[in-house]
Structures are given as structure tokens and as C-alpha cells.
Design a protein around this motif. Structure first.
Motif, PDB file in Angstrom:
ATOM      1  N   VAL A 141       0.852  -1.211   0.000  1.00 57.27           N
ATOM      2  CA  VAL A 141       0.000   0.000   0.000  1.00 57.27           C
ATOM      3  C   VAL A 141       0.879   1.250   0.000  1.00 57.27           C
ATOM      4  CG1 VAL A 141      -1.644   1.330   1.418  1.00 57.27           C
ATOM      5  CG2 VAL A 141      -1.992  -1.126   1.086  1.00 57.27           C
ATOM      6  N   LEU A 142       1.929   1.226   0.798  1.00 57.04           N
ATOM      7  CA  LEU A 142       2.833   2.382   0.859  1.00 57.04           C
ATOM      8  C   LEU A 142       3.528   2.624  -0.479  1.00 57.04           C
ATOM      9  CD1 LEU A 142       4.372   1.894   4.408  1.00 57.04           C
ATOM     10  CD2 LEU A 142       3.004   3.838   3.669  1.00 57.04           C
ATOM     11  N   LEU A 143       3.818   1.526  -1.201  1.00 60.56           N
ATOM     12  CA  LEU A 143       4.435   1.668  -2.522  1.00 60.56           C
ATOM     13  C   LEU A 143       3.480   2.424  -3.451  1.00 60.56           C
ATOM     14  CD1 LEU A 143       6.770   0.550  -4.576  1.00 60.56           C
ATOM     15  CD2 LEU A 143       4.966  -1.007  -5.256  1.00 60.56           C
ATOM     16  N   VAL A 144       2.205   2.021  -3.430  1.00 62.26           N
ATOM     17  CA  VAL A 144       1.206   2.647  -4.310  1.00 62.26           C
ATOM     18  C   VAL A 144       1.039   4.124  -3.919  1.00 62.26           C
ATOM     19  CG1 VAL A 144      -1.198   2.584  -5.076  1.00 62.26           C
ATOM     20  CG2 VAL A 144       0.032   0.444  -4.667  1.00 62.26           C
ATOM     21  N   ILE A 145       0.917   4.388  -2.614  1.00 65.12           N
ATOM     22  CA  ILE A 145       0.739   5.775  -2.155  1.00 65.12           C
ATOM     23  C   ILE A 145       1.944   6.626  -2.582  1.00 65.12           C
ATOM     24  CG2 ILE A 145       0.558   7.264  -0.108  1.00 65.12           C
ATOM     25  CD1 ILE A 145      -0.952   4.951   1.285  1.00 65.12           C
ATOM     26  N   SER A 146       3.160   6.111  -2.357  1.00 63.98           N
ATOM     27  CA  SER A 146       4.370   6.880  -2.705  1.00 63.98           C
ATOM     28  C   SER A 146       4.408   7.153  -4.210  1.00 63.98           C
ATOM     29  CB  SER A 146       5.638   6.115  -2.339  1.00 63.98           C
ATOM     30  OG  SER A 146       5.535   5.551  -1.093  1.00 63.98           O
ATOM     31  N   GLY A 147       4.111   6.111  -4.999  1.00 59.52           N
ATOM     32  CA  GLY A 147       4.132   6.257  -6.451  1.00 59.52           C
ATOM     33  C   GLY A 147       3.143   7.308  -6.931  1.00 59.52           C
ATOM     34  N   LYS A 148       1.961   7.300  -6.323  1.00 63.71           N
ATOM     35  CA  LYS A 148       0.913   8.270  -6.724  1.00 63.71           C
ATOM     36  C   LYS A 148       1.338   9.680  -6.310  1.00 63.71           C
ATOM     37  CE  LYS A 148      -2.028   5.403  -8.550  1.00 63.71           C
ATOM     38  NZ  LYS A 148      -2.175   5.410 -10.008  1.00 63.71           N
ATOM     39  N   ILE A 149       1.918   9.804  -5.124  1.00 65.49           N
ATOM     40  CA  ILE A 149       2.315  11.135  -4.636  1.00 65.49           C
ATOM     41  C   ILE A 149       3.375  11.751  -5.561  1.00 65.49           C
ATOM     42  CG2 ILE A 149       3.555  12.349  -2.762  1.00 65.49           C
ATOM     43  CD1 ILE A 149       2.058  10.531  -0.773  1.00 65.49           C
ATOM     44  N   ILE A 150       4.342  10.936  -5.998  1.00 61.48           N
ATOM     45  CA  ILE A 150       5.401  11.499  -6.852  1.00 61.48           C
ATOM     46  C   ILE A 150       4.979  11.539  -8.330  1.00 61.48           C
ATOM     47  CG2 ILE A 150       7.284  10.905  -5.292  1.00 61.48           C
ATOM     48  CD1 ILE A 150       7.942   8.524  -7.109  1.00 61.48           C
ATOM     49  N   GLY A 151       3.726  11.175  -8.587  1.00 61.64           N
ATOM     50  CA  GLY A 151       3.165  11.326  -9.941  1.00 61.64           C
ATOM     51  C   GLY A 151       3.689  10.327 -10.947  1.00 61.64           C
ATOM     52  N   MET A 152       3.796   9.071 -10.548  1.00 59.19           N
ATOM     53  CA  MET A 152       4.265   8.042 -11.474  1.00 59.19           C
ATOM     54  C   MET A 152       3.214   7.833 -12.569  1.00 59.19           C
ATOM     55  SD  MET A 152       6.251   4.827 -10.106  1.00 59.19           S
ATOM     56  CE  MET A 152       7.644   5.705  -9.514  1.00 59.19           C
ATOM     57  N   THR A 153       3.665   7.818 -13.813  1.00 60.97           N
ATOM     58  CA  THR A 153       2.717   7.771 -14.927  1.00 60.97           C
ATOM     59  C   THR A 153       2.439   6.354 -15.431  1.00 60.97           C
ATOM     60  OG1 THR A 153       4.590   8.269 -16.336  1.00 60.97           O
ATOM     61  CG2 THR A 153       3.123  10.118 -15.807  1.00 60.97           C
ATOM     62  N   ALA A 154       3.397   5.454 -15.254  1.00 58.80           N
ATOM     63  CA  ALA A 154       3.221   4.083 -15.771  1.00 58.80           C
ATOM     64  C   ALA A 154       2.063   3.380 -15.062  1.00 58.80           C
ATOM     65  CB  ALA A 154       4.509   3.288 -15.558  1.00 58.80           C
ATOM     66  N   ALA A 155       1.506   2.385 -15.771  1.00 62.42           N
ATOM     67  CA  ALA A 155       0.385   1.644 -15.170  1.00 62.42           C
ATOM     68  C   ALA A 155       0.876   0.874 -13.948  1.00 62.42           C
ATOM     69  CB  ALA A 155      -0.178   0.677 -16.205  1.00 62.42           C
ATOM     70  N   LEU A 156       0.011   0.820 -12.947  1.00 67.96           N
ATOM     71  CA  LEU A 156       0.378   0.142 -11.701  1.00 67.96           C
ATOM     72  C   LEU A 156       0.471  -1.373 -11.929  1.00 67.96           C
ATOM     73  CD1 LEU A 156       0.645   0.593  -8.536  1.00 67.96           C
ATOM     74  CD2 LEU A 156      -1.751  -0.023  -8.438  1.00 67.96           C
ATOM     75  N   PRO A 157       1.633  -1.986 -11.640  1.00 67.93           N
ATOM     76  CA  PRO A 157       1.734  -3.451 -11.840  1.00 67.93           C
ATOM     77  C   PRO A 157       1.085  -4.194 -10.662  1.00 67.93           C
ATOM     78  CG  PRO A 157       3.842  -2.593 -11.119  1.00 67.93           C
ATOM     79  CD  PRO A 157       2.897  -1.431 -11.148  1.00 67.93           C
ATOM     80  N   PHE A 158      -0.222  -4.128 -10.609  1.00 66.70           N
ATOM     81  CA  PHE A 158      -0.959  -4.643  -9.452  1.00 66.70           C
ATOM     82  C   PHE A 158      -0.693  -6.130  -9.214  1.00 66.70           C
ATOM     83  CE2 PHE A 158      -4.866  -6.236  -7.399  1.00 66.70           C
ATOM     84  CZ  PHE A 158      -4.819  -5.448  -6.259  1.00 66.70           C
ATOM     85  N   LYS A 159      -0.682  -6.879 -10.361  1.00 71.08           N
ATOM     86  CA  LYS A 159      -0.481  -8.334 -10.235  1.00 71.08           C
ATOM     87  C   LYS A 159       0.899  -8.638  -9.637  1.00 71.08           C
ATOM     88  CE  LYS A 159      -0.054 -12.332 -13.052  1.00 71.08           C
ATOM     89  NZ  LYS A 159       0.369 -12.686 -14.379  1.00 71.08           N
ATOM     90  N   ASP A 160       1.909  -7.902 -10.114  1.00 73.64           N
ATOM     91  CA  ASP A 160       3.268  -8.123  -9.606  1.00 73.64           C
ATOM     92  C   ASP A 160       3.362  -7.793  -8.114  1.00 73.64           C
ATOM     93  OD1 ASP A 160       4.329  -9.041 -11.965  1.00 73.64           O
ATOM     94  OD2 ASP A 160       4.892  -7.051 -12.683  1.00 73.64           O
ATOM     95  N   ILE A 161       2.735  -6.677  -7.744  1.00 70.34           N
ATOM     96  CA  ILE A 161       2.787  -6.274  -6.319  1.00 70.34           C
ATOM     97  C   ILE A 161       2.155  -7.364  -5.452  1.00 70.34           C
ATOM     98  CG2 ILE A 161       2.035  -4.547  -4.613  1.00 70.34           C
ATOM     99  CD1 ILE A 161       2.153  -2.455  -6.874  1.00 70.34           C
TER     100      ILE A 161
END
Lengths: 254, 242
Positions: B119-139
Motif C-alpha cells: 500500500v505504501l508503494l502505491v501511495i508513494s508512487g501516486k504522490i510522486i506522480g508516477m505515470t506508468a500503469a500500476l503493476p498490481f499483479k506483480d505487487i
């Protein structure tokens, strides 16, 4: 005080506390020294290269050693609920000091052992030239100072909280921040202010010119300047942690 | 019976400092790892994968083994203090289930720690504006496999904590185990050593690569270890002297 110290040594019998410390030091040495030493650059600059690489391992293993030893010494009394009885025999402050002196001297001895093994190892590997003793003594002093701050802090926490999980979690989180701070040159204040970051803040050997493509082709090692404020902060922390820990322990309800 | 034992273990953990640490601990690598990622964004060009490496590289090698060591020592601590083993071992319940209940409780804590890291990975990625699609399955895979590997480690640590009265010593052993895991990983033997299975499953060092041997052998090895250590733990608890 001599009697109290002897009591502490007697309490340590059959608890393998010093052996535990030696095991952590040995694990630290394995982690620090395991590697390939065949390259020309490494052979030529081996002594200085070790000074560059060691603070990271120190920032992981010595904080763990501090928290394990301080916790084991304090837990002997917590587990037996014997503080109240001890306080009827001796002043609280003196008990606090005796445990601190016992644990701190053992931990600093492990730093000395670690340092001596490094020198022997360098000789066995046959690094070029003689070890730069002035730099190695500086490294020893810096590592000992950083370890002393951490030990005094962990000792205070272990003595104050009956539940040793508090001490362990504080130590683990602190170590975590300390190790990370070494990889964040953009945040120098982090390693200068957090006690677990002192191993990085006191690092005086730097590696320059290394690239992933050319590796050591243009690399060189150079002495870096250490912010003098760090030495002041360390001295202040030693006094502060000791005074605060002892004050709170003396006022603590048992 | 097992469910009631698990409930009893949960009651022992109520209001314990373990939960504060569980919340705080993964925040440290998330914040500092993200800062490091931003500082080296030119080299770290694999977006979510690079961020995962920054968040978990030290966590999986050093700090999760320590945390698991603390979880397991804490779960055994109540029994180790004030002669509580006497009460536990004279309860009218199968002793092997006591071990199993403790293992399930530790696994639950490891699993939510892993989910929190995700969850923290997703939150951090969103905060810094990561544009690539979230690799949900990998996570999901990293977190689940990390938990499975963590369960192996927990089963060993519970046995160690059952026999060593000290709170600190099993944690030191856990740290040593984590380091041994690092050595096994460096020698490409991460898939067979109990202390390296968690880091191997989390893929902190090479998140874009699938596990070399495939997922099934990894799962089989983990389950085999868990079964072996659980049987050993249950048997040892059955034979434990009052």
C-alpha cells in the motif's frame, strides 16, 4: 562501584551475553569482509577502500549489538522483578551506572576486536603497503563514539521499559533510518541528527569517479571533510541521553 | 479448537507495542526509499519496479528478518515469563495446535506487514506522480510470496524462541539468519535456504524478473519447509517439560 560491577559480571554467568556479542561482531565481519579482492585497484587501495566500505556494515551491526546487549542486561532484573529489591540495597543511580559500564565496556571491546580483525585481514589479503594507522585510529575513534552514543540511548530505553519489545522496535526503526540515511546525500541533516546515522556522518573516506560502465578505471579515494558540528552533537547526545536516562530511571515507579 | 487458540493469541497481542512498530516500520523505507528514488531518477528508469527496489532492498535482507524475529519472540514471551508454560502446557488442547496457532498469528502479522508495504508503494508512487500503469499483479505476487517465505522464517524462529528464554537472543539469530540468506542469494541458492526465501519471493533485487525456477517449485519448497518445521515445532512442544 567495583562490587556492583562484580555483581553484574556474576549475573552474566551462563547467559552467554559476551558470546552473543562476539557472534554479532563475527556476523558483521563476515558481511564486511566477504567479497572479491583480486582487482588491481582493490589490491592497491585496499586499506582505504575498507575505510570507505565499513561504515555501512557498522551502521547495521553495532546498533544491533547495542540493543541486544543493553536489553539482555536490563531484562535480567525486569524478568525477575528484582529492581525493587535491588533499590533497597543500593542507590538507583549506581545500579544504572554499573549496568551501563558493564554493557558499554563489552560493546566497545567488540568494536576493538572488529577493528583488530580488519588489520589482520588486510595483512592476510596482502593489501599494498602498510595500513595508514592514523586513518585507522581515526576510524576506530569514530566507530567507538557512534557506538557509545547508541549504547547509552539503548541502555536508557531498556532500563525504563519492562517490555523489551519497545527497546527492540526503537532500535530496529532507528537502524533502518540510519542505514537509509547513508544513501541520501541530499539529506545530510538526517544522518547528523539521528544517532543511528552517526556512522555515516563520521565517514571520512570517499570514493570518486566510479561508474557502472568503466568501474574503477577512473576511480580514486579521497579523504572527505566531516562537519565539525557532528562531533559537538555526539558529545551533547552522550551527556543528554545519559542524564535523561538516569533521571527518568531514578524517578521510575517499580 | 485451533480457531479458539488463534483468538487467544490475538488477545495476547491486544494493545501491544508490536502494532505501533508494524505501522511505523515500513513507513521509514517508503519515505526514504522514495526520496532516494527521486534523487536518482535518471538511473532508476523502471518506474514502479525501481521504486519497489528502493522500498524493499534493505527491508527484505535485514529488517524484515529482525521484525519477524521480534514478532516470534513476542508471541512466545508471555509463555516464557512467570512460568506461564505450566498453564499453557496443561491446557486441555493438543499441544501441536498451540504451536500452529502461534505460527498462524505470526503469519497474519507478516501478511499485513507485506500488504502495508505494498500500500505504501502505491501511495508513494501516486504522490510522486508516477505515470506508468500500476503493476498490481506483480505487487500482489511480491507480497504474497514474501509472506510465504516469511512464514518459513517464522516457523524456524518460533522453535528458537520456544527454547531460548531470552527475548534478545532469538532476534540476534534472526539477524544472522537474514545475513546468511543474503549469502545464499548471492550464491544463487536463495530458493533453498529458509532464511532467504522471503527476500527471494519479494524480488527486491530484480522485480521485473520472474523467479528463475518458476512459481510452483518456490511454493512447493516453502510449503515443505513450513510443514517440516510445524511438525518439528509441534513435536517439540509435545515433549516440552513443565
Amino acid at each position: 562501584m567495583i562490587k556492583l560491577l562484580r555483581c553484574e559480571l556474576l549475573k552474566m554467568r551462563h547467559k552467554y551475553i559476551f558470546l552473543t556479542l562476539l557472534a554479532i561482531t563475527a556476523a558483521g565481519l563476515v558481511f564486511s569482509l566477504y567479497g572479491d579482492y583480486s582487482g588491481e585497484f582493490i589490491q592497491k587501495n585496499g586499506w582505504c577502500m575498507m575505510l570507505y566500505q565499513l561504515p555501512l556494515a557498522n551502521g547495521i551491526f553495532f546498533p544491533i549489538a547495542c540493543l541486544v546487549i543493553s536489553s539482555r542486561l536490563a531484562d535480567t532484573e525486569h524478568k525477575a522483578s528484582s529492581y525493587k529489591q535491588l533499590f533497597t540495597l543500593e542507590k538507583r543511580g549506581r545500579i544504572y551506572d554499573a549496568k551501563l559500564m558493564t554493557g558499554l565496556s563489552m560493546t566497545l571491546l567488540s568494536v576493538l576486536i572488529y577493528w583488530s580483525v580488519l588489520l589482520v585481514f588486510g595483512k592476510i589479503i596482502r593489501f599494498y603497503g602498510e595500513p595508514p594507522m592514523e586513518l585507522y585510529l581515526r576510524y576506530l575513534a569514530c566507530t567507538a563514539a557512534a557506538t557509545a552514543v547508541l549504547y547509552i540511548l539503548q541502555h536508557g530505553i531498556s532500563m525504563l521499559f519492562k517490555n523489551q519489545a519497545v527497546s527492540f522496535f526503537t532500535g530496529a526503526i532507528g537502524t533502518f533510518i540510519g542505514v537509509f540515511s547513508m544513501f541520501l546525500p541530499q539529506l545530510p541533516l538526517l544522518r547528523q541528527l539521528i544517532p543511528w546515522g552517526f556512522y555515516g556522518a563520521l565517514q571520512f573516506m570517499g570514493l570518486y569517479g566510479w561508474t557502472s560502465e568503466e568501474r574503477y578505471a577512473n576511480a580514486y579515494l579521497k579523504i572527505m571533510s566531516v562537519d565539525p558540528a557532528v562531533y559537538v552533537i555526539i558529545a551533547v547526545y552522550i551527556i543528554l541521553f545519559y542524564a535523561l536516562g538516569k533521571y527518568l530511571f531514578c524517578r521510575k515507579e517499580t | 479448537m485451533l480457531l479458539r487458540l488463534i483468538r487467544a493469541e490475538r488477545m495476547k497481542l491486544k494493545r501491544s507495542p508490536v502494532w505501533i512498530a508494524f505501522i511505523l516500520m515500513p513507513i521509514v523505507p517508503a519515505v526514504l526509499g522514495t526520496i532516494n528514488y527521486l534523487g536518482n531518477i535518471e538511473i532508476l528508469d523502471s518506474e514502479w519496479y525501481s521504486l519497489w527496489t528502493q522500498h524493499t532492498i534493505f527491508t527484505s535482507y535485514f529488517f524484515l528478518p529482525i521484525i519477524i524475529g521480534i514478532y516470534c519472540a513476542y508471541i512466545m514471551r508471555l509463555e516464557q515469563s512467570n512460568h506461564n508454560w505450566n498453564k499453557t502446557l496443561t491446557m486441555p488442547v493438543p499441544k501441536s495446535e498451540i504451536f500452529l496457532a502461534k505460527l498462524i498469528t505470526a503469519t497474519f502479522m507478516i501478511l499485513i506487514s507485506e500488504i502495508w508495504i505494498g500500500v505504501l508503494l502505491v501511495i508513494s508512487g501516486k504522490i510522486i506522480g508516477m505515470t506508468a500503469a500500476l503493476p498490481f499483479k506483480d505487487i500482489m505476487i511480491w507480497c504474497l510470496f514474501g509472506s510465504l517465505g516469511g512464514m518459513v522464517m517464522a516457523s524456524v524462529q518460533l522453535i528458537i524462541s520456544m527454547f531460548i528464554k531470552s527475548f534478545a537472543l532469538p532476534i540476534g539469530i534472526s539477524l544472522a539468519g537474514g545475513i546468511s540468506g543474503l549469502v545464499f542469494l548471492a550464491k544463487n541458492l536463495g530458493h533453498i535456504w529458509p532464511y532467504s526465501l522471503m527476500a527471494y519471493g519479494m524480488r527486491s533485487n530484480s522485480p521485473q524478473q520472474m523467479i528463475e525456477s518458476g512459481y510452483l517449485p518456490y511454493v512447493i519448497i516453502c510449503i515443505t519447509y513450513i510443514a517440516l518445521f510445524s511438525i518439528a515445532g509441534g513435536t517439540l512442544m509435545n515433549r516440552k517439560e513443565l
